[in-house]
Design a protein around this motif. Structure first.
Motif, mmCIF file in Angstrom:
data_model
loop_
_atom_site.group_PDB
_atom_site.id
_atom_site.type_symbol
_atom_site.label_atom_id
_atom_site.label_comp_id
_atom_site.label_asym_id
_atom_site.label_seq_id
_atom_site.Cartn_x
_atom_site.Cartn_y
_atom_site.Cartn_z
ATOM 1 N N VAL A 10 0.843 -1.198 0.000
ATOM 2 C CA VAL A 10 0.000 0.000 0.000
ATOM 3 C C VAL A 10 0.880 1.251 0.000
ATOM 4 C CG1 VAL A 10 -1.720 1.313 1.302
ATOM 5 C CG2 VAL A 10 -1.939 -1.170 1.090
ATOM 6 N N ASP A 11 1.990 1.202 0.734
ATOM 7 C CA ASP A 11 2.915 2.332 0.767
ATOM 8 C C ASP A 11 3.427 2.646 -0.635
ATOM 9 O OD1 ASP A 11 4.017 4.056 2.905
ATOM 10 O OD2 ASP A 11 5.957 3.430 2.107
ATOM 11 N N ASP A 12 3.732 1.597 -1.404
ATOM 12 C CA ASP A 12 4.236 1.795 -2.763
ATOM 13 C C ASP A 12 3.145 2.314 -3.692
ATOM 14 O OD1 ASP A 12 6.783 0.998 -2.032
ATOM 15 O OD2 ASP A 12 6.421 -1.102 -2.517
ATOM 16 N N ALA A 13 1.907 1.950 -3.408
ATOM 17 C CA ALA A 13 0.797 2.514 -4.180
ATOM 18 C C ALA A 13 0.642 3.997 -3.874
ATOM 19 C CB ALA A 13 -0.498 1.766 -3.859
ATOM 20 N N LEU A 14 0.801 4.348 -2.601
ATOM 21 C CA LEU A 14 0.661 5.747 -2.184
ATOM 22 C C LEU A 14 1.764 6.636 -2.749
ATOM 23 C CD1 LEU A 14 -0.415 5.289 1.543
ATOM 24 C CD2 LEU A 14 -1.783 6.306 -0.283
ATOM 25 N N ASP A 15 2.881 6.030 -3.157
ATOM 26 C CA ASP A 15 3.978 6.825 -3.703
ATOM 27 C C ASP A 15 3.548 7.596 -4.949
ATOM 28 O OD1 ASP A 15 6.991 7.404 -3.715
ATOM 29 O OD2 ASP A 15 6.685 6.611 -5.737
ATOM 30 N N PHE A 16 2.510 7.109 -5.618
ATOM 31 C CA PHE A 16 2.050 7.777 -6.835
ATOM 32 C C PHE A 16 0.760 8.563 -6.626
ATOM 33 C CE2 PHE A 16 4.846 4.401 -8.204
ATOM 34 C CZ PHE A 16 5.655 5.069 -9.114
ATOM 35 N N ALA A 17 0.352 8.696 -5.373
ATOM 36 C CA ALA A 17 -0.804 9.527 -5.053
ATOM 37 C C ALA A 17 -0.397 10.998 -5.131
ATOM 38 C CB ALA A 17 -1.329 9.193 -3.662
ATOM 39 N N ALA A 24 -2.333 -6.700 -1.845
ATOM 40 C CA ALA A 24 -2.265 -6.720 -0.382
ATOM 41 C C ALA A 24 -3.376 -7.565 0.226
ATOM 42 C CB ALA A 24 -2.334 -5.286 0.165
ATOM 43 N N ASP A 25 -4.466 -7.778 -0.521
ATOM 44 C CA ASP A 25 -5.623 -8.471 0.042
ATOM 45 C C ASP A 25 -5.311 -9.890 0.492
ATOM 46 O OD1 ASP A 25 -7.310 -6.317 -0.166
ATOM 47 O OD2 ASP A 25 -8.141 -6.913 -2.099
ATOM 48 N N THR A 48 -6.016 -4.575 9.827
ATOM 49 C CA THR A 48 -5.925 -4.984 8.428
ATOM 50 C C THR A 48 -6.745 -4.044 7.532
ATOM 51 O OG1 THR A 48 -7.785 -6.558 8.605
ATOM 52 C CG2 THR A 48 -5.579 -7.395 9.084
ATOM 53 N N THR A 49 -7.885 -3.595 8.039
ATOM 54 C CA THR A 49 -8.703 -2.633 7.290
ATOM 55 C C THR A 49 -7.978 -1.298 7.175
ATOM 56 O OG1 THR A 49 -10.725 -3.695 8.073
ATOM 57 C CG2 THR A 49 -10.922 -1.446 7.220
ATOM 58 N N TYR A 50 -7.341 -0.880 8.265
ATOM 59 C CA TYR A 50 -6.590 0.381 8.245
ATOM 60 C C TYR A 50 -5.468 0.319 7.211
ATOM 61 C CZ TYR A 50 -2.776 3.483 9.485
ATOM 62 O OH TYR A 50 -1.744 4.380 9.413
ATOM 63 N N VAL A 51 -4.705 -0.772 7.209
ATOM 64 C CA VAL A 51 -3.583 -0.900 6.284
ATOM 65 C C VAL A 51 -4.076 -0.886 4.842
ATOM 66 C CG1 VAL A 51 -1.837 -2.522 5.432
ATOM 67 C CG2 VAL A 51 -2.007 -2.059 7.877
ATOM 68 N N ARG A 52 -5.164 -1.570 4.568
ATOM 69 C CA ARG A 52 -5.693 -1.669 3.189
ATOM 70 C C ARG A 52 -6.191 -0.317 2.682
ATOM 71 N NH1 ARG A 52 -7.664 -1.679 -1.297
ATOM 72 N NH2 ARG A 52 -8.355 -3.493 -2.500
ATOM 73 N N SER A 53 -6.786 0.472 3.552
ATOM 74 C CA SER A 53 -7.479 1.679 3.087
ATOM 75 C C SER A 53 -6.761 2.986 3.377
ATOM 76 C CB SER A 53 -8.873 1.734 3.729
ATOM 77 O OG SER A 53 -8.769 1.771 5.149
#
Length: 308
Positions: free
Chosen positions: A197-204, A273-274, A300-305
């Motif tokens: 998720v962190d790597d996905a956020l890198d492009f936010a 991540a799921d 787990t919900t916090y990490v995913r979202s």
């Protein structure tokens, strides 16, 4: 969280005076403090109601903060947690040495428990985090990096410390071997998901995260969102991308344009991540069903979202 903060401040007081300004600089900046929180939750879930858990938790944040200090030097980062990076204020040598002092002080806090199993956890976390960072450094500029290789890096640089934090809470509570293994498994899967998720956020957008979008692209890190983007390109465009990625020669304009396109693949990384989060939830079935276990499930919900 307040008792954890108090224990962290007590830990800083144990560091020699010349090292404290750097330690205070990084630790006073806040942060999510997920690792110490998980250690406390796992310990509480397994019956440890003592205040000693907060000392254990603080040692983990000392370790984590020390790795951040070293990372910022290696990456030549200019900011951390919304503040100027410590090495730009105190110099590289002083920052590295202060980080070393924090690692040692955290180790001393754990050793004071007199439990070799706890010391072994702290040592494994330290060693594997360093190994993960080295693996990542050796992977820079490699567009053909496989998902398996990426997972090995994620386990080392992120998941191991989270996993050992959970195990330390369980060990302090006198848990069974099965329960300790469950906490290790929960932490590893949660940690890998956190990195995905962190790597996905890198492009936010920077307005969302507070960090420039596409930092991994500029640094030559082949993360899942970038891999999905690369696979979507025609052979000709992929060859041109690879050439610039290997040389790390993207102009600001090119990097910005690519980052905007990679955004559409960020959700795929969250999807990856799921399965990890499902495994993490399965691991919790071994723990007693109580309020703390429910919180571990909600993590787990916090990490995913999460959005930052």
């Amino acid at each position: 969280m307040e008792p954890i903060g108090q224990a962290i401040r007590a830990g800083i007081a144990q560091i020699p005076a010349p090292c404290r300004p750097v330690a205070e600089h990084i630790l006073d900046a806040g942060g999510k403090r997920i690792r110490p929180f998980l250690a406390v939750m796992c310990g509480r879930a397994l019956g440890d109601q003592s205040s000693d858990l907060y000392i254990l938790a603080a040692s983990l944040e000392m370790l984590h903060a020390a790795t951040l200090l070293h990372d910022d030097v290696l990456d030549n980062a200019t900011s951390r947690r919304g503040r100027t990076a410590a090495h730009t204020v105190y110099g590289i040598s002083q920052t590295i040495l202060a980080g070393d002092a924090m690692l040692a002080a955290g180790n001393a806090m754990v050793a004071a428990f007199g439990n070799p199993a706890l010391v072994a956890c702290y040592s494994r976390a330290t060693v594997q985090t360093a190994a993960g960072e080295i693996l990542e450094m050796s992977s820079l500029g490699r567009p053909e990096l496989t998902h398996g290789e990426y997972l090995e890096i994620a386990r080392g640089k992120t998941a191991c410390l989270i996993s050992e934090a959970c195990a330390m809470g369980a060990i302090a509570a006198g848990a069974t071997r099965e329960q300790i293994e469950a906490c290790l498994d929960y932490g590893e899967n949660l940690g890998i998901a956190f990195q995905l998720v962190d790597d996905a956020l890198d492009f936010a957008p920077q307005s969302q995260t507070g960090k420039p979008s596409g930092g991994d692209l500029r640094e030559g890190k082949m993360t899942p969102p970038l891999r999905f983007y690369r696979q979507s390109l025609s052979p000709q465009k992929q060859a041109a991308f690879d050439k610039s990625f290997i040389a790390r020669s993207f102009s600001d304009e090119e990097a910005g344009a690519i980052a905007a396109e990679v955004c559409q693949f960020a959700s795929h990384a969250r999807d990856l991540a799921d399965s990890c989060l499902g495994n993490a939830l399965d691991s919790l079935l071994v723990l007693p069903q109580c309020e703390e276990t429910l919180i571990l499930r909600e993590m787990t919900t916090y990490v995913r979202s999460r959005l930052s």
